[in-house]
Design a protein around this motif. Sequence first.
Motif, PDB file in Angstrom:
ATOM      1  N   ASP A   1      39.456  51.003  39.722  1.00  0.00           N
ATOM      2  CA  ASP A   1      40.717  51.201  40.450  1.00  0.00           C
ATOM      3  C   ASP A   1      41.623  49.972  40.430  1.00  0.00           C
ATOM      4  O   ASP A   1      42.710  49.991  41.014  1.00  0.00           O
ATOM      5  CB  ASP A   1      40.420  51.572  41.911  1.00  0.00           C
ATOM      6  N   LEU A   2      41.176  48.919  39.766  1.00  0.00           N
ATOM      7  CA  LEU A   2      41.927  47.658  39.793  1.00  0.00           C
ATOM      8  C   LEU A   2      42.575  47.315  38.453  1.00  0.00           C
ATOM      9  O   LEU A   2      43.342  46.361  38.380  1.00  0.00           O
ATOM     10  CB  LEU A   2      40.995  46.506  40.197  1.00  0.00           C
ATOM     11  N   LEU A   3      42.276  48.071  37.408  1.00  0.00           N
ATOM     12  CA  LEU A   3      42.712  47.691  36.061  1.00  0.00           C
ATOM     13  C   LEU A   3      44.231  47.615  35.915  1.00  0.00           C
ATOM     14  O   LEU A   3      44.745  46.797  35.147  1.00  0.00           O
ATOM     15  CB  LEU A   3      42.135  48.667  35.030  1.00  0.00           C
ATOM     16  N   LEU A  57      50.175  39.611  35.215  1.00  0.00           N
ATOM     17  CA  LEU A  57      49.889  40.820  34.438  1.00  0.00           C
ATOM     18  C   LEU A  57      48.829  41.677  35.113  1.00  0.00           C
ATOM     19  O   LEU A  57      47.989  41.171  35.858  1.00  0.00           O
ATOM     20  CB  LEU A  57      49.405  40.442  33.034  1.00  0.00           C
ATOM     21  N   PRO A  58      48.839  42.983  34.833  1.00  0.00           N
ATOM     22  CA  PRO A  58      47.743  43.830  35.308  1.00  0.00           C
ATOM     23  C   PRO A  58      46.412  43.335  34.721  1.00  0.00           C
ATOM     24  O   PRO A  58      46.376  42.752  33.635  1.00  0.00           O
ATOM     25  CB  PRO A  58      48.101  45.219  34.765  1.00  0.00           C
ATOM     26  N   LEU A  59      45.349  43.587  35.424  1.00  0.00           N
ATOM     27  CA  LEU A  59      44.035  43.114  35.002  1.00  0.00           C
ATOM     28  C   LEU A  59      43.700  43.555  33.586  1.00  0.00           C
ATOM     29  O   LEU A  59      43.191  42.771  32.780  1.00  0.00           O
ATOM     30  CB  LEU A  59      42.980  43.631  35.990  1.00  0.00           C
ATOM     31  N   ILE A  60      44.002  44.806  33.247  1.00  0.00           N
ATOM     32  CA  ILE A  60      43.636  45.324  31.931  1.00  0.00           C
ATOM     33  C   ILE A  60      44.347  44.566  30.807  1.00  0.00           C
ATOM     34  O   ILE A  60      43.803  44.402  29.712  1.00  0.00           O
ATOM     35  CB  ILE A  60      43.950  46.845  31.829  1.00  0.00           C
ATOM     36  N   ASP A  61      45.555  44.049  31.088  1.00  0.00           N
ATOM     37  CA  ASP A  61      46.282  43.302  30.060  1.00  0.00           C
ATOM     38  C   ASP A  61      45.589  41.984  29.733  1.00  0.00           C
ATOM     39  O   ASP A  61      45.595  41.536  28.575  1.00  0.00           O
ATOM     40  CB  ASP A  61      47.719  43.040  30.509  1.00  0.00           C
ATOM     41  N   SER A  62      44.987  41.343  30.733  1.00  0.00           N
ATOM     42  CA  SER A  62      44.223  40.129  30.468  1.00  0.00           C
ATOM     43  C   SER A  62      43.047  40.445  29.545  1.00  0.00           C
ATOM     44  O   SER A  62      42.743  39.683  28.615  1.00  0.00           O
ATOM     45  CB  SER A  62      43.695  39.535  31.784  1.00  0.00           C
TER      46      SER A  62
END
Length: 354
Positions: free
Chosen positions: A145-147, A110-115
């Motif tokens: 820039d990584l979310l 998952l994308p970082l923001i989903d975690s």
Amino acid sequence: MTGSESGFIELDGVEKVFEVRRKTGFMKRERRQVRAVDSISFRVASGEMVGYIGPNGAGKSTTIKMLTGILTPSAGRVRVAGIDPSRDRIRLAHRIGVVFGQRTTLWWDLPLIDSYRLMHRMYRIPDARYRENLDRLVELLGLADLLDVPVRQLSLGQRMRGDIAAALLHDPEVLYLDEPTIGLDVVSKAKVREFLRELNAERGTTVLLTTHDLQDIEQLCKRVMVIDHGRLMYDGPLTGLHEAGESERTLVVDLERELPPIEAPAPARVVRVDGPRQWLAFPAAESAAPLVAGIAARYPLVDLSVREPDIEAVIAKMLHPREEKPGDTSRDAPGQAAGNTPGDAPNPPERATT
């Protein structure tokens, strides 16, 4: 014992024994007990930042797992914020954060923001508090820039910063860091260390740090505890550890041309010469500045660097002192600075659970 008599983290006579089976012959197995932690007692006051160090297999991670409730002690008493971790793990989870350097709390695909959104729900963090904490952590750890990037595509340093943010979203009172800078490059290590300093100074978060990188301890912790074979061998200031272990740093000097061994004031001494490059050992508790100034004034200096003592070498020397043989430079192999760790593995890391 350093620290308060009644600490935020308290261990009294804690032991952890594992039963191990091994094959001894055809259809025969032998059972034996391995004592991973042996009668450890210490206190950590609220707001302290403490280094907890030792060789591989010394019992560091086992201690952390008992403090989080993942493991139950075989004997003794553990309390964190007045809570028995093994009996009330869920209630404790809301007051602690954990970062395992070789595991992750993030969802790999998952994308970082989903975690972070999942943790928002899991910890039942109020919406306003979640947004405030997320914005602050993203800014301080450079995650903007990584979310939207899947965790599997992050570098090890990026993922580590992402894991630290995840551990702090719910404002824990204590943060356990198990090898948080393992395999990170110099820039990533600097960012993580600076963030931890600010976190401790601004919010008074209690931090227990295990690491093999002595620079982590030197830059972050005023107090250090050493564990070896499950026993607490030292508890005090870092300078005292250097003195107890008689540890040494290494000054690597590149001269313009090949010369005889540099004449350095005692206790500094040349331990190796390879062409124009020379290695000088000196006590880790002493400043390198006078030694560097003396060499620069008397020799045609091209370049130099200081290598920190390997933490396992410090502890080994402290626990098993021996006479150093002339020319013994095994811990100063050319091209290998102390504390270097291989980079990230190609396979996804194991997800940590608390």
